[in-house]
Motif scaffolding. Structure first.
Motif, PDB file in Angstrom:
ATOM      1  N   GLU A  63       2.126 -51.386 -52.682  1.00  0.00           N
ATOM      2  CA  GLU A  63       2.393 -51.904 -51.337  1.00  0.00           C
ATOM      3  C   GLU A  63       3.057 -53.280 -51.364  1.00  0.00           C
ATOM      4  O   GLU A  63       2.673 -54.156 -52.135  1.00  0.00           O
ATOM      5  N   VAL A  64       4.063 -53.431 -50.511  1.00  0.00           N
ATOM      6  CA  VAL A  64       4.792 -54.685 -50.340  1.00  0.00           C
ATOM      7  C   VAL A  64       4.709 -55.074 -48.868  1.00  0.00           C
ATOM      8  O   VAL A  64       4.852 -54.224 -47.984  1.00  0.00           O
ATOM      9  N   LYS A  65       4.493 -56.355 -48.645  1.00  0.00           N
ATOM     10  CA  LYS A  65       4.518 -56.897 -47.286  1.00  0.00           C
ATOM     11  C   LYS A  65       5.760 -57.768 -47.189  1.00  0.00           C
ATOM     12  O   LYS A  65       6.014 -58.594 -48.069  1.00  0.00           O
ATOM     13  N   MET A  66       6.556 -57.556 -46.131  1.00  0.00           N
ATOM     14  CA  MET A  66       7.799 -58.322 -46.033  1.00  0.00           C
ATOM     15  C   MET A  66       8.209 -58.584 -44.596  1.00  0.00           C
ATOM     16  O   MET A  66       7.671 -58.016 -43.652  1.00  0.00           O
ATOM     17  N   LEU A  67       9.209 -59.465 -44.506  1.00  0.00           N
ATOM     18  CA  LEU A  67       9.823 -59.836 -43.247  1.00  0.00           C
ATOM     19  C   LEU A  67      11.279 -59.391 -43.294  1.00  0.00           C
ATOM     20  O   LEU A  67      11.972 -59.637 -44.287  1.00  0.00           O
ATOM     21  N   LEU A  68      11.726 -58.722 -42.257  1.00  0.00           N
ATOM     22  CA  LEU A  68      13.122 -58.304 -42.120  1.00  0.00           C
ATOM     23  C   LEU A  68      13.766 -59.156 -41.031  1.00  0.00           C
ATOM     24  O   LEU A  68      13.131 -59.459 -40.016  1.00  0.00           O
ATOM     25  N   VAL A  69      15.027 -59.517 -41.226  1.00  0.00           N
ATOM     26  CA  VAL A  69      15.778 -60.243 -40.212  1.00  0.00           C
ATOM     27  C   VAL A  69      17.056 -59.458 -39.961  1.00  0.00           C
ATOM     28  O   VAL A  69      17.844 -59.232 -40.891  1.00  0.00           O
ATOM     29  N   GLU A  70      17.232 -59.038 -38.711  1.00  0.00           N
ATOM     30  CA  GLU A  70      18.399 -58.236 -38.366  1.00  0.00           C
ATOM     31  C   GLU A  70      18.654 -58.322 -36.865  1.00  0.00           C
ATOM     32  O   GLU A  70      17.755 -58.676 -36.110  1.00  0.00           O
ATOM     33  N   PRO A  71      19.866 -57.989 -36.439  1.00  0.00           N
ATOM     34  CA  PRO A  71      20.172 -58.037 -35.005  1.00  0.00           C
ATOM     35  C   PRO A  71      19.310 -57.060 -34.206  1.00  0.00           C
ATOM     36  O   PRO A  71      18.944 -55.990 -34.711  1.00  0.00           O
ATOM     37  N   ARG A  72      19.017 -57.421 -32.985  1.00  0.00           N
ATOM     38  CA  ARG A  72      18.284 -56.542 -32.080  1.00  0.00           C
ATOM     39  C   ARG A  72      19.042 -55.220 -31.970  1.00  0.00           C
ATOM     40  O   ARG A  72      20.265 -55.195 -31.880  1.00  0.00           O
ATOM     41  N   ASP A  77       0.531 -47.984 -40.812  1.00  0.00           N
ATOM     42  CA  ASP A  77       1.331 -47.136 -41.702  1.00  0.00           C
ATOM     43  C   ASP A  77       2.455 -47.905 -42.379  1.00  0.00           C
ATOM     44  O   ASP A  77       2.892 -48.947 -41.893  1.00  0.00           O
ATOM     45  N   HIS A  78       2.948 -47.354 -43.468  1.00  0.00           N
ATOM     46  CA  HIS A  78       4.097 -47.928 -44.168  1.00  0.00           C
ATOM     47  C   HIS A  78       5.388 -47.569 -43.435  1.00  0.00           C
ATOM     48  O   HIS A  78       5.455 -46.573 -42.721  1.00  0.00           O
ATOM     49  N   TRP A  79       6.410 -48.405 -43.636  1.00  0.00           N
ATOM     50  CA  TRP A  79       7.756 -48.197 -43.107  1.00  0.00           C
ATOM     51  C   TRP A  79       7.776 -48.185 -41.580  1.00  0.00           C
ATOM     52  O   TRP A  79       8.552 -47.460 -40.964  1.00  0.00           O
ATOM     53  N   GLN A  80       6.922 -48.987 -40.951  1.00  0.00           N
ATOM     54  CA  GLN A  80       6.840 -49.075 -39.491  1.00  0.00           C
ATOM     55  C   GLN A  80       7.082 -50.518 -39.051  1.00  0.00           C
ATOM     56  O   GLN A  80       6.147 -51.231 -38.682  1.00  0.00           O
ATOM     57  N   PRO A  81       8.317 -51.009 -39.096  1.00  0.00           N
ATOM     58  CA  PRO A  81       8.579 -52.414 -38.753  1.00  0.00           C
ATOM     59  C   PRO A  81       8.212 -52.739 -37.311  1.00  0.00           C
ATOM     60  O   PRO A  81       8.422 -51.936 -36.410  1.00  0.00           O
ATOM     61  N   ARG A  82       7.658 -53.962 -37.145  1.00  0.00           N
ATOM     62  CA  ARG A  82       7.267 -54.443 -35.833  1.00  0.00           C
ATOM     63  C   ARG A  82       7.832 -55.843 -35.620  1.00  0.00           C
ATOM     64  O   ARG A  82       7.772 -56.695 -36.504  1.00  0.00           O
ATOM     65  N   VAL A  83       8.358 -56.087 -34.441  1.00  0.00           N
ATOM     66  CA  VAL A  83       8.978 -57.368 -34.106  1.00  0.00           C
ATOM     67  C   VAL A  83       7.884 -58.411 -33.847  1.00  0.00           C
ATOM     68  O   VAL A  83       6.919 -58.135 -33.140  1.00  0.00           O
ATOM     69  N   GLU A 134       4.526 -60.473 -50.079  1.00  0.00           N
ATOM     70  CA  GLU A 134       3.577 -60.044 -51.111  1.00  0.00           C
ATOM     71  C   GLU A 134       4.125 -58.803 -51.788  1.00  0.00           C
ATOM     72  O   GLU A 134       4.675 -57.929 -51.130  1.00  0.00           O
ATOM     73  N   GLY A 135       3.959 -58.710 -53.109  1.00  0.00           N
ATOM     74  CA  GLY A 135       4.349 -57.515 -53.845  1.00  0.00           C
ATOM     75  C   GLY A 135       5.724 -57.625 -54.477  1.00  0.00           C
ATOM     76  O   GLY A 135       6.291 -58.715 -54.587  1.00  0.00           O
ATOM     77  N   GLU A 136       6.242 -56.471 -54.902  1.00  0.00           N
ATOM     78  CA  GLU A 136       7.547 -56.406 -55.572  1.00  0.00           C
ATOM     79  C   GLU A 136       8.374 -55.277 -54.962  1.00  0.00           C
ATOM     80  O   GLU A 136       7.964 -54.118 -54.995  1.00  0.00           O
ATOM     81  N   LEU A 137       9.529 -55.620 -54.425  1.00  0.00           N
ATOM     82  CA  LEU A 137      10.420 -54.678 -53.761  1.00  0.00           C
ATOM     83  C   LEU A 137      11.655 -54.449 -54.615  1.00  0.00           C
ATOM     84  O   LEU A 137      12.205 -55.396 -55.182  1.00  0.00           O
ATOM     85  N   LYS A 186       5.066 -53.267 -43.817  1.00  0.00           N
ATOM     86  CA  LYS A 186       4.527 -53.026 -45.152  1.00  0.00           C
ATOM     87  C   LYS A 186       5.122 -51.703 -45.624  1.00  0.00           C
ATOM     88  O   LYS A 186       5.308 -50.767 -44.830  1.00  0.00           O
ATOM     89  N   VAL A 187       5.473 -51.663 -46.897  1.00  0.00           N
ATOM     90  CA  VAL A 187       6.164 -50.504 -47.440  1.00  0.00           C
ATOM     91  C   VAL A 187       5.530 -50.085 -48.759  1.00  0.00           C
ATOM     92  O   VAL A 187       4.936 -50.903 -49.469  1.00  0.00           O
ATOM     93  N   GLN A 188       5.654 -48.813 -49.065  1.00  0.00           N
ATOM     94  CA  GLN A 188       5.252 -48.282 -50.356  1.00  0.00           C
ATOM     95  C   GLN A 188       5.951 -46.948 -50.534  1.00  0.00           C
ATOM     96  O   GLN A 188       6.105 -46.195 -49.574  1.00  0.00           O
ATOM     97  N   GLY A 189       6.419 -46.674 -51.757  1.00  0.00           N
ATOM     98  CA  GLY A 189       7.174 -45.470 -52.027  1.00  0.00           C
ATOM     99  C   GLY A 189       8.664 -45.733 -51.823  1.00  0.00           C
ATOM    100  O   GLY A 189       9.106 -46.874 -51.830  1.00  0.00           O
TER     101      GLY A 189
END
Length: 141
Positions: A111-120, A31-37, A71-74, A50-53
């Protein structure tokens, strides 16, 4: 939807001293908007998503947040105040940091595929009340 391939148990190696195929990991997310470490460095987590909308407007008062597009445009709409609003457009290979305290709303027409970096422990929907898109922390893939 919870994913059978996700786990809230931190792997022994925390994703360190190994090659991690980010795109392969993203393909395991349904699913979209479901970040996984996928890895940790000190107190920071690297999360694929992966995100969309459109996402919801939110703010992280205590931390910056890094978006790296694979991948994609955010589009990241942001506002420091009601009179100060803008948008950052990121394409594959680009990144941006949203400073702590800046309200923002990511969105993607396709759809965009991305990497997020943030504190635990950072809640994906920010400091406000949990919403429909709030995801449980520390889900590894």
């Amino acid at each position: 939807m919870s994913l059978p391939s996700s786990s809230t148990t931190t792997p022994a190696g925390r994703g360190q001293c190994q090659a991690i195929d980010l795109i392969q990991k993203i393909h395991r997310i349904d699913d979209h908007w479901q970040p996984r470490v996928v890895a940790e460095m000190n107190d920071y987590q690297f999360k694929v998503v992966k995100v969309q909308g459109e996402f919801q407007w939110h703010v992280h008062a205590e931390t910056d947040e890094t978006f790296i597009v694979l991948e994609g445009e955010l589009h990241i709409h942001h506002r420091a105040s009601l009179s100060d609003e803008g948008v950052i457009v990121l394409r594959a290979g680009q990144m941006a940091v949203v400073p702590k305290g800046v309200e923002h709303r990511p969105s993607a027409h396709a759809e965009v595929k991305m990497l997020l970096v943030e504190p635990r422990g950072v809640v994906n929907t920010g400091d406000g009340a949990p919403g429909v898109r709030t995801v449980e922390n520390d889900q590894w893939i």
